[in-house]
Design an enzyme around this catalytic site. Structure first.
Site, short mmCIF file in Angstrom:
data_model
loop_
_atom_site.label_atom_id
_atom_site.label_comp_id
_atom_site.label_asym_id
_atom_site.label_seq_id
_atom_site.Cartn_x
_atom_site.Cartn_y
_atom_site.Cartn_z
N THR A 173 61.93 45.08 21.04
CA THR A 173 62.67 43.89 20.67
C THR A 173 64.05 44.28 20.18
O THR A 173 64.45 45.43 20.31
CB THR A 173 61.88 43.17 19.56
OG1 THR A 173 62.51 41.94 19.30
CG2 THR A 173 61.80 43.99 18.30
N LYS B 284 58.88 38.46 14.63
CA LYS B 284 58.93 39.86 14.26
C LYS B 284 59.70 40.10 12.97
O LYS B 284 59.92 41.23 12.58
CB LYS B 284 59.57 40.65 15.40
CG LYS B 284 58.84 40.47 16.72
CD LYS B 284 59.66 41.01 17.85
CE LYS B 284 59.18 40.44 19.15
NZ LYS B 284 60.13 40.69 20.22
N GLY C 151 61.67 43.38 9.36
CA GLY C 151 61.54 43.16 10.79
C GLY C 151 61.06 44.42 11.45
O GLY C 151 61.30 45.52 10.95
N SER D 170 64.92 47.84 21.51
CA SER D 170 65.54 48.07 22.81
C SER D 170 66.97 47.53 22.90
O SER D 170 67.79 48.09 23.61
CB SER D 170 64.68 47.47 23.93
OG SER D 170 64.41 46.12 23.68
N ALA E 249 71.21 39.65 23.48
CA ALA E 249 70.35 38.92 24.42
C ALA E 249 71.00 38.79 25.79
O ALA E 249 70.30 38.73 26.81
CB ALA E 249 70.02 37.53 23.86
N CYS F 65 70.63 42.98 26.99
CA CYS F 65 69.32 43.64 27.06
C CYS F 65 68.28 42.71 27.67
O CYS F 65 68.03 41.62 27.15
CB CYS F 65 68.89 44.06 25.65
SG CYS F 65 67.26 44.84 25.61
N THR G 267 65.40 41.36 25.39
CA THR G 267 65.79 40.59 24.22
C THR G 267 66.10 39.17 24.67
O THR G 267 66.79 38.98 25.66
CB THR G 267 67.05 41.21 23.58
OG1 THR G 267 66.77 42.56 23.21
CG2 THR G 267 67.49 40.44 22.35
#
Length: 191
Positions: free
Chosen positions: A16, A48, A60, A139, A170, A173, A176
């Site tokens: 994540t 998370k 997190g 990630s 976002a 990746c 994400t």
């Protein structure tokens, strides 16, 4: 098969993006909601990021979900054992994580923060305080970290920086998404 904290094993669960920022009297931890297995999104709204202990700590995780839940439970136990001492609780957890036969197999990383301290915890026994009060893991962590650092000197609050940096991560990746969970606390640490 489960991937490591960065989610880099092919055909495995991917991690994540988790980001923490401390600025202008606030500390924030933000995370996305995507869980992927290889090229497939399994869940888009995983949570998370959460409040820990009695509400004075936020955290997190990136990595295997069951492993992270185990670590959160262990950390909450350490926080009960060492109330008001986040660093000590994290060091004790890191010792257990590194030496306990069961725990050392856990594949996750954690960001945790209270009013004064922000820490990164790893399974190799690391308990690190981030530079410049910003840290990203997972990630997409490096993308979010770079974006947050670029925004840090702007006239934005910690929450706004986190939202913008996570949106950038976002976009870059594939592991994400933009389903953001954000927790924050007042910060007493001078910046």
């Amino acid at each position: 098969m489960t991937s490591g904290p960065t989610g880099d094993a092919s055909g495995s669960w991917h991690a994540t993006t988790i980001l923490t920022i401390r600025k202008n009297g606030r500390v924030v931890i933000a995370g996305d909601g995507q869980v992927s297995l290889g090229p497939t999104i399994i869940k888009g709204n995983a949570r998370k990021v959460r409040v820990l202990g009695k509400g004075g700590v936020i955290g997190g995780f990136a990595g295997a979900t069951a492993d992270a839940f185990t670590l959160f439970e262990r950390l909450e136990g350490k926080l009960e054992q060492y109330p008001g001492q986040l660093t000590r609780a994290c060091v004790e957890l890191a010792k257990d994580w590194r030496t306990d036969r069961f725990l050392r197999r856990l594949e996750a990383m954690m960001l945790v923060a209270d009013a004064e301290t922000t820490l990164v915890l790893t399974g190799t026994g690391d308990v690190l305080e981030p530079e410049r009060q910003v840290m990203g893991i997972g990630s997409g962590g490096n993308y979010a970290l770079a974006a947050a650092r670029a925004l840090l000197d702007q006239p934005l609050e910690a929450e706004d920086i986190a939202r913008k940096a996570m949106a950038i991560a976002a976009e870059i990746c594939v592991y994400t998404n933009d389903n953001l969970v954000l927790e924050s606390l007042p910060s007493t640490r001078p910046e």
